[in-house]
Design a protein around this motif. Structure first.
Motif, PDB file in Angstrom:
ATOM      1  N   TYR A  38       0.892  -6.924   6.967  1.00 20.25           N
ATOM      2  CA  TYR A  38       0.191  -6.196   5.945  1.00 20.25           C
ATOM      3  C   TYR A  38       1.261  -5.348   5.140  1.00 20.25           C
ATOM      4  O   TYR A  38       2.409  -5.397   5.160  1.00 20.25           O
ATOM      5  N   GLY A  39       0.931  -4.516   4.062  1.00 15.34           N
ATOM      6  CA  GLY A  39       1.586  -3.855   3.132  1.00 15.34           C
ATOM      7  C   GLY A  39       2.475  -2.882   3.777  1.00 15.34           C
ATOM      8  O   GLY A  39       3.332  -2.366   2.705  1.00 15.34           O
ATOM      9  N   GLY A  40       2.523  -2.292   4.896  1.00 16.86           N
ATOM     10  CA  GLY A  40       3.606  -1.482   5.382  1.00 16.86           C
ATOM     11  C   GLY A  40       3.113  -0.045   5.172  1.00 16.86           C
ATOM     12  O   GLY A  40       3.874   0.661   5.812  1.00 16.86           O
ATOM     13  N   GLY A  41       2.155   0.403   4.490  1.00 12.10           N
ATOM     14  CA  GLY A  41       1.674   1.619   4.384  1.00 12.10           C
ATOM     15  C   GLY A  41       1.149   2.312   5.422  1.00 12.10           C
ATOM     16  O   GLY A  41       0.462   1.799   6.224  1.00 12.10           O
ATOM     17  N   SER A  42       1.049   3.853   5.634  1.00 10.34           N
ATOM     18  CA  SER A  42       0.236   4.425   6.466  1.00 10.34           C
ATOM     19  C   SER A  42      -0.883   5.029   5.964  1.00 10.34           C
ATOM     20  O   SER A  42      -1.700   5.673   6.808  1.00 10.34           O
ATOM     21  N   SER A  43      -1.061   4.891   4.721  1.00  8.93           N
ATOM     22  CA  SER A  43      -2.158   5.642   4.187  1.00  8.93           C
ATOM     23  C   SER A  43      -3.450   4.609   3.899  1.00  8.93           C
ATOM     24  O   SER A  43      -3.373   3.556   3.858  1.00  8.93           O
ATOM     25  N   GLY A  44      -4.693   5.084   3.616  1.00  3.75           N
ATOM     26  CA  GLY A  44      -5.774   4.259   3.148  1.00  3.75           C
ATOM     27  C   GLY A  44      -6.068   3.213   4.369  1.00  3.75           C
ATOM     28  O   GLY A  44      -6.046   3.215   5.529  1.00  3.75           O
ATOM     29  N   LEU A  45      -6.780   2.057   3.755  1.00  2.36           N
ATOM     30  CA  LEU A  45      -7.091   1.084   4.715  1.00  2.36           C
ATOM     31  C   LEU A  45      -5.631   0.430   5.406  1.00  2.36           C
ATOM     32  O   LEU A  45      -6.107  -0.113   6.483  1.00  2.36           O
TER      33      LEU A  45
END
Length: 185
Positions: A38-45
């Protein structure tokens, strides 16, 4: 199928049901033994998907451009975090590592990423399964547009029929696994 690429929003949306479904999808992917890309972020979905998979002991690979590393708050507990220079490199990594693709609710970035995968699928560049987690009917308008495109002969029925649309995470994972290995139509 060993890995599933998930495209989704870096924001949570206005209804908690989106985050709950994203978390559940991460859990179901891990339970099925699938590595999450996935996109690697820790926020949101994005964060919810990663947390769900990690909670079940799953392996999670994030792919994030340097320019978004701070903006999207790169997740710091992933199995692997790949940092790239451009969005094109991000999409290439996510495509190369995934055996199937899922779009969750998200914004224009999510839509663009998934539509590119669908385009490649439609022109025969790959036969990897493509699914949409239609939480709260989020993708109903897009699916209606795809049907309209088919009725107007801009998209083939075979292409439209290969897109799996499901509102339950476990069912979508099962359907993608069932479709694995089917020849491209």
């Amino acid at each position: 199928m060993q890995a599933i690429t998930i495209f989704c929003g870096s924001r949570p949306g206005r209804d908690e049901v989106y985050s709950q479904a994203a978390y559940a999808l991460g859990q179901e992917a891990a339970k099925a033994g699938l590595r999450v890309i996935y996109g690697g972020g820790s926020s949101g979905l994005m964060g919810a998907v990663a947390e769900g998979a990690l909670a079940e002991g799953g392996k999670v690979t994030g792919v994030i451009p340097y320019s978004l590393k701070e903006k999207e708050l790169a997740h710091d507990r992933l199995t692997e975090l790949i940092t790239v220079h451009t969005m094109h490199e991000r999409k290439a990594q996510m495509y190369d590592q995934g055996d199937a693709f899922i779009a969750l609710p998200g914004g224009i970035g999510t839509l663009e990423e998934f539509m590119e995968i669908l385009t490649w699928h439609a022109i025969g560049a790959h036969a990897k399964p493509c699914g949409i987690l239609n939480t709260n009917g989020y993708y109903d308008p897009m699916y209606d547009l795809l049907r309209h495109m088919t009725e107007e002969a801009f998209v083939t029925k075979e292409t439209a029929d290969r897109i799996l649309l499901e509102d339950e995470p476990a069912k979508l994972i099962q359907q993608l696994q069932h479709q694995e290995g089917e020849p491209y139509v």
